[in-house]
Scaffold this active site. Structure first.
Site, PDB file in Angstrom:
ATOM      1  N   SER A   8      -8.935   6.227  24.529  1.00  0.00           N
ATOM      2  CA  SER A   8      -9.985   5.493  23.818  1.00  0.00           C
ATOM      3  C   SER A   8     -10.219   4.136  24.465  1.00  0.00           C
ATOM      4  CB  SER A   8      -9.597   5.310  22.350  1.00  0.00           C
ATOM      5  OG  SER A   8     -10.568   4.494  21.739  1.00  0.00           O
ATOM      6  N   HIS A  33     -13.005   8.487  25.682  1.00  0.00           N
ATOM      7  CA  HIS A  33     -13.412   8.441  24.276  1.00  0.00           C
ATOM      8  C   HIS A  33     -14.019   7.064  24.008  1.00  0.00           C
ATOM      9  CE1 HIS A  33     -13.310   9.720  20.053  1.00  0.00           C
ATOM     10  NE2 HIS A  33     -12.958   8.468  19.773  1.00  0.00           N
ATOM     11  N   ASP A  35     -15.841   4.609  21.289  1.00  0.00           N
ATOM     12  CA  ASP A  35     -16.027   4.372  19.857  1.00  0.00           C
ATOM     13  C   ASP A  35     -17.131   3.360  19.587  1.00  0.00           C
ATOM     14  OD1 ASP A  35     -13.914   5.953  18.601  1.00  0.00           O
ATOM     15  OD2 ASP A  35     -12.527   4.632  19.662  1.00  0.00           O
ATOM     16  N   MET A  37     -19.104   1.345  16.683  1.00  0.00           N
ATOM     17  CA  MET A  37     -18.984   0.950  15.263  1.00  0.00           C
ATOM     18  C   MET A  37     -20.062  -0.063  14.919  1.00  0.00           C
ATOM     19  SD  MET A  37     -14.904   0.273  15.225  1.00  0.00           S
ATOM     20  CE  MET A  37     -13.745   1.490  15.853  1.00  0.00           C
ATOM     21  N   HIS A  66     -18.135   8.651  20.077  1.00  0.00           N
ATOM     22  CA  HIS A  66     -17.843   8.818  18.651  1.00  0.00           C
ATOM     23  C   HIS A  66     -18.609   7.751  17.874  1.00  0.00           C
ATOM     24  CE1 HIS A  66     -14.426   8.396  15.397  1.00  0.00           C
ATOM     25  NE2 HIS A  66     -15.542   8.872  14.878  1.00  0.00           N
ATOM     26  N   MET A  68     -19.505   5.786  14.748  1.00  0.00           N
ATOM     27  CA  MET A  68     -19.123   5.397  13.395  1.00  0.00           C
ATOM     28  C   MET A  68     -20.223   4.480  12.894  1.00  0.00           C
ATOM     29  SD  MET A  68     -15.117   4.929  14.256  1.00  0.00           S
ATOM     30  CE  MET A  68     -15.475   5.006  16.005  1.00  0.00           C
ATOM     31  N   MET A 137     -10.334  12.738  11.817  1.00  0.00           N
ATOM     32  CA  MET A 137      -9.804  11.375  11.800  1.00  0.00           C
ATOM     33  C   MET A 137      -8.411  11.397  11.173  1.00  0.00           C
ATOM     34  SD  MET A 137     -12.028   9.594  13.322  1.00  0.00           S
ATOM     35  CE  MET A 137     -10.965   8.162  13.218  1.00  0.00           C
ATOM     36  N   ASP A 175      -8.076  12.084  16.210  1.00  0.00           N
ATOM     37  CA  ASP A 175      -8.400  10.704  16.546  1.00  0.00           C
ATOM     38  C   ASP A 175      -7.735   9.709  15.600  1.00  0.00           C
ATOM     39  OD1 ASP A 175      -9.537   8.451  17.566  1.00  0.00           O
ATOM     40  OD2 ASP A 175     -11.591   8.896  16.913  1.00  0.00           O
TER      41      ASP A 175
HETATM   42  C1  DX5 Z   1     -10.659   4.555  15.220  1.00  0.00           C
HETATM   43  C2  DX5 Z   1     -11.256   5.103  16.479  1.00  0.00           C
HETATM   44  C3  DX5 Z   1     -10.246   5.623  17.398  1.00  0.00           C
HETATM   45  C4  DX5 Z   1      -9.294   4.600  17.949  1.00  0.00           C
HETATM   46  C5  DX5 Z   1      -8.000   5.292  18.219  1.00  0.00           C
HETATM   47  O1  DX5 Z   1     -11.647   4.248  14.318  1.00  0.00           O
HETATM   48  O2  DX5 Z   1     -12.170   6.135  16.184  1.00  0.00           O
HETATM   49  O3  DX5 Z   1     -10.845   6.358  18.467  1.00  0.00           O
HETATM   50  O4  DX5 Z   1      -9.759   3.979  19.119  1.00  0.00           O
HETATM   51  O5  DX5 Z   1      -7.072   4.337  18.563  1.00  0.00           O
HETATM   52  P1  DX5 Z   1      -5.514   4.598  18.393  1.00  0.00           P
HETATM   53  O6  DX5 Z   1      -5.155   5.736  19.276  1.00  0.00           O
HETATM   54  O7  DX5 Z   1      -4.914   3.296  18.841  1.00  0.00           O
HETATM   55  O8  DX5 Z   1      -5.247   4.878  16.940  1.00  0.00           O
HETATM   56 ZN    ZN Z   2     -12.811   7.513  17.882  1.00  0.00          ZN
END
Ligand code: DX5
Ligand code: ZN
Length: 215
Positions: A8, A33, A35, A37, A66, A68, A137, A175
């Protein structure tokens, strides 16, 4: 199928992102990956289009994006344009999930659906045949470095059953909080893709850690 590892980028060094991109390029990792947000769907804001575009320029592996964010349908085409290969939306953010999945596919990407820890996997049964990836998740989304929720093992097994019963080709991605202590059990339960942020980038030797997660 041998399982995949997707580090990630959220846990990478944003002051020298290129170095961490090169690190993932030369490691045994399979995907990036990514993320996104929005500060509304989750209580945090990460990064958006300009950063993903820059990442795409140097990344030699697929971008697993991903989202969010609320109302992700508005941005599907824009994420394709900046280089997403797999685009994952949250079931909890989509009123018309089936339409969102088709929209992603019509834009030439693989379609992923993520579900929060409280969401039952049975809610995916009626569209699982159309989904390329289910992102389970294993923490509440919003932050890296959180503690793995143990109920996830049961969810992986239950989802695996649904996938087999419906002859779906969907991959199961985990994840949040994936580490060297829990990854084997996740794979034994049926996981296909492991996302790892803190476990990779918080380690002394990220390349070796990725290699360990591939074993
Ligand atoms: C959390 C993200 C994850 C995060 C995972 O909301 O969607 O992808 O980056 O990080 P770790 O592996 O540190 O939990
Ligand atoms: Zn993620």
């Amino acid at each position: 199928m041998k399982h995949l590892v997707a580090p990630s980028v959220l846990s990478a060094n944003f002051a020298n992102l290129q170095a961490d991109i090169e690190l993932i390029n030369k490691s045994e990792a399979d995907w990036f990956h990514v993320d996104v947000m929005d500060g509304v769907f989750v209580p945090n804001i990460s990064f958006g289009f300009p950063v993903i575009k820059a990442l795409k320029k140097f990344a030699k592996k697929p971008l697993d994006v991903h989202l969010m964010i609320v109302d992700p349908d508005r941005y599907v085409t824009a994420f394709k344009e900046v280089g997403a290969d797999i685009l994952t939306v949250h079931l909890e953010a989509c009123t018309h999930l089936h339409r969102s999945i088709q929209n992603i596919k019509n834009n030439g990407m693989k379609a992923g659906v993520a579900i929060n820890p409280h969401t039952n996997v049975e809610l995916l049964r009626d569209c699982i045949a159309d989904i390329d990836l289910v992102c389970l998740m294993s923490v509440n989304p919003g932050f890296g470095g959180q503690k793995f929720i143990e109920n996830t093992y049961l969810k992986v097994s239950n989802l695996k059953k649904i996938i087999l019963e419906t002859k779906s080709k969907a991959l199961i991605e985990i994840d949040g909080g994936v580490d060297l202590n829990n990854y084997k059990k996740l794979i034994d339960c049926g996981a296909n893709v492991l996302v790892a942020g803190n476990t990779v980038f918080g380690s002394q030797n990220p390349i070796q850690t990725i290699s360990d997660l591939k074993k």
